[in-house]
Design an enzyme around this catalytic site. Structure first.
Site, short mmCIF file in Angstrom:
data_model
loop_
_atom_site.label_atom_id
_atom_site.label_comp_id
_atom_site.label_asym_id
_atom_site.label_seq_id
_atom_site.Cartn_x
_atom_site.Cartn_y
_atom_site.Cartn_z
N HIS A 116 1.05 -1.07 0.15
CA HIS A 116 -0.08 0.01 0.09
C HIS A 116 0.97 1.28 -0.02
O HIS A 116 2.25 1.10 0.03
CB HIS A 116 -1.05 0.09 1.35
CG HIS A 116 -0.48 -0.42 2.50
ND1 HIS A 116 -0.48 0.47 3.64
CD2 HIS A 116 -0.09 -1.47 2.86
CE1 HIS A 116 0.28 -0.11 4.73
NE2 HIS A 116 0.24 -1.11 4.13
N ALA A 117 0.18 2.42 -0.01
CA ALA A 117 0.76 3.88 -0.34
C ALA A 117 2.05 3.80 0.69
O ALA A 117 3.32 4.29 0.03
CB ALA A 117 0.03 4.92 -0.16
#
Lengths: 85, 537
Positions: A15-16
């Site tokens: 994820h980010a």
């Protein structure tokens, strides 16, 4: 060229936040790093493409590292994957 | 009074004057640029300014909401260093397009890339691309980011808010956020939650300046936005708001704290949930895990059995959101009292004592196997545990385990990866409590369901209001059965929790700790209250 595989164990995947950290980590080296998963390749220094690989838990990721500092980069990246992903 | 409904982001109440927040208008136009070099220079300057803004926002957020939440601004800054994104902009400028329009084309290209991904989390990243692009466009067009201008605290009413607008606003001047669009998963909603501001999103109302300065109430408990309520209602809401504020001030301080007594005893506090969307509330309440995930929601309100795939997706979503923390899924607990026509259950005189829960599962293994396959497949994505309801005998557990083993073998043959799954039972019949010493040999944990245990032990129908006074949940018979179950469980080396309503009864918290109960699972809204009770001992 150095190459290694890693299977993602983080429940949310790349994820980010870890993607951002990974780009930073890769950016510290001269070598060109290609991250492949899901049948697609991405330049490890490019955050958006890296995120768009859609790397999730259970997927096998291949990192190919090419350049003068490939030894050190491969070692650092393997460590990074193990502790963050 | 005008009344609107929206999606509540945080359960709380705010009362105050409305402040309409409007973004400055900018209309995007495509123009031909003759001096490409100057245009490129204009873009590079804007890019530097945008990165500086984000660095400042990151540092500001670091102080107000912490590193984890602040990271979004760091990610935004890194996105602005992405070569592909920058190449798209620079190429367009090189072809003679104005910088604003060039940025907009990169925005559309990469927002579409994320929006088309099959993963909900990644789809939401399209909003990040739009946010960074709008930041650049605003700087290029000289449209400064606005903030609120007010002396006293207000309820901010806006079309929508970006995370940076949200973090920029002076917290001491904000009572609540109300946005006309937006989702409860947005960064803005998450920020509002961590700032503990009662907020509503998606109210679908008109934003007009006439609302400025009007008195309004944001009721996050009911998802309602009341504009100019009658005096009596307003007073009532102010009373509720004051009570909520005092209570939360105390409880919020307990987030991140251990569930530990003053003499050093520790207990796990988990949350009960009834659907995937309850997980956020559980996480906000700082739950150590999910102690009871009622799987009934998958079966109710529909015309046919839920498929394995549908169930798998729900379990997986919860496990992923809990990010490695334990999730205890209770298998189907349905009987003739629930309206599920497709089960074709015959009407019964005594549905509470009838054909229900595990009895249906063992009689119709096809239903059970579908659910177990879905849970085991999902177990790969987190830490899953399963518990079986309405157990009265050792034989039932043995039959369950045979089916479970078959499911695991089948999945292994199919090459489907699974995780380690703890198996436990609900102790909710007096029979199970009495033979808990034998049952403990067969399972890895007990979870005591006090609602049914009380009704079966006292022979009192919970639904019958005339019997309310007889239905004494503190009855010594019930408490002795709980104590016995905990003791028998511990003697056989398994852990024992409580997941019924009694778990949240803070009059009993001390007694449960004395008994050595390992875990209490309560509704997310009760969790911090129980933590307080534990810490007060």
């Amino acid at each position: 060229m150095k190459e290694f595989q890693y299977t993602i164990t983080d429940p949310i995947g790349l994820h980010a936040r870890p993607a951002g950290l990974l780009v930073k980590e890769i950016g510290a080296f001269q070598s060109k790093v290609t991250v492949s998963a899901n049948g697609k390749d991405a330049d490890g220094k490019k955050l958006i493409m890296l995120m768009s690989l859609g790397i999730k838990k259970g997927m096998e990721v291949t990192c190919r590292i090419e350049g003068e500092d490939e030894e050190a980069a491969a070692e650092a990246l393997q460590k990074f994957f193990k502790s963050n992903l | 009074m005008e009344k609107y409904t929206g999606k509540s982001v945080l359960k709380g109440i705010a009362v105050g004057k409305i402040y309409c927040y409007k973004k400055k208008n900018y209309t995007l136009e495509k123009t031909e640029v003759s001096d490409k070099k100057a245009e490129a220079g204009r873009f590079e300057e804007a890019l530097e300014a945008a990165k500086e803004q984000l660095t400042a926002l990151y540092e500001e957020a670091l102080e107000t909401v912490g590193e984890e939440r602040a990271m979004i601004f760091e990610i935004h800054r890194m996105m602005l260093e992405d070569e592909d994104y920058l190449d798209t902009v620079r190429t367009a400028i090189g072809e003679g397009t104005n910088a604003e329009y060039a940025v907009n084309s990169a925005k559309e290209k990469y927002a579409d890339l994320f929006a088309s991904m099959d993963d909900e989390y990644m789809q939401a990243r399209a909003a990040d691309i739009r946010d960074i692009s709008d930041r650049l466009i605003n700087i290029l067009a000289g449209v400064g980011e606005d903030t609120i201008h007010t002396d006293s605290p207000v309820i901010v009413l806006a079309e929508d808010l970006t995370p940076s607008e949200t973090i920029r606003m002076d917290k001491s001047k904000i009572l609540a956020f109300v946005t006309i669009r937006g989702s409860s998963n947005s960064h803005t909603a998450i920020l509002a939650r961590s700032m503990n501001l009662p907020s509503l999103v998606n109210t679908q109302m008109e934003l007009n300046d006439g609302l400025n300065g009007k008195i309004a109430v944001v009721d996050g408990f009911n998802g309602e936005f009341l504009i100019e309520p009658q005096e009596e209602l307003l007073e009532e809401m102010i009373r509720r708001k004051n009570k909520w504020e005092t209570d939360t001030r105390e409880l919020q301080l307990l987030k991140g704290k251990e569930n530990i007594t003053s003499d050093g005893r520790v207990i796990s506090l988990y949350a009960n949930i009834g659907s995937v969307k309850d997980v956020d509330a559980a996480l906000e309440a700082d739950a150590g895990g999910i102690g009871l995930f009622r799987s009934e929601f998958l079966y109710l309100g529909r015309n046919d059995y839920p498929t394995e795939e549908e169930q798998f997706r729900s379990y997986k979503a919860v496990l992923e959101k809990m990010n490695g923390r334990k999730v205890i899924i209770r298998t189907l607990d349905i009987g003739a009292d629930k309206k599920v026509d497709y089960f074709q259950l015959e009407p019964e005189e005594n549905p509470a004592l009838g054909y229900r829960a595990i009895r249906i599962c063992l009689d119709r293994p096809e239903i059970f196997i579908t659910q177990l396959r879905a849970i085991y497949r999902a177990s790969f994505y987190g830490t899953a545990a399963i518990m079986f309801p309405m157990i009265v005998s050792v034989d039932e557990i043995r039959r369950i385990k045979e089916i479970v083993n078959q499911v695991k073998t089948d999945l292994a043959d199919e090459g489907c990866p699974i995780g380690d799954v703890e198996l436990g039972i609900m102790v909710e019949t007096p029979a199970a409590a009495v033979i808990s010493d034998e049952l403990a040999e067969e399972v890895e944990f007990f979870s005591i369901g006090t609602n049914d245990l009380t009704q079966y032990t006292l022979a009192v129908d919970r639904q019958n209001q005339k019997l309310e006074s007889t239905c004494n949940t503190h009855h010594p018979a019930v408490l002795r059965l709980i104590e016995m179950t905990v003791r028998n469980g511990h003697e056989k080396g398994i852990w024992v929790g409580i997941c019924g309503e009694l778990a949240a009864d803070t009059e009993l918290t001390g007694m449960f700790l004395d008994m050595g109960v390992d875990e209490l699972s309560v509704s997310p809204s009760s969790l911090l209250r129980v933590r307080k009770a534990v810490r007060d001992i």
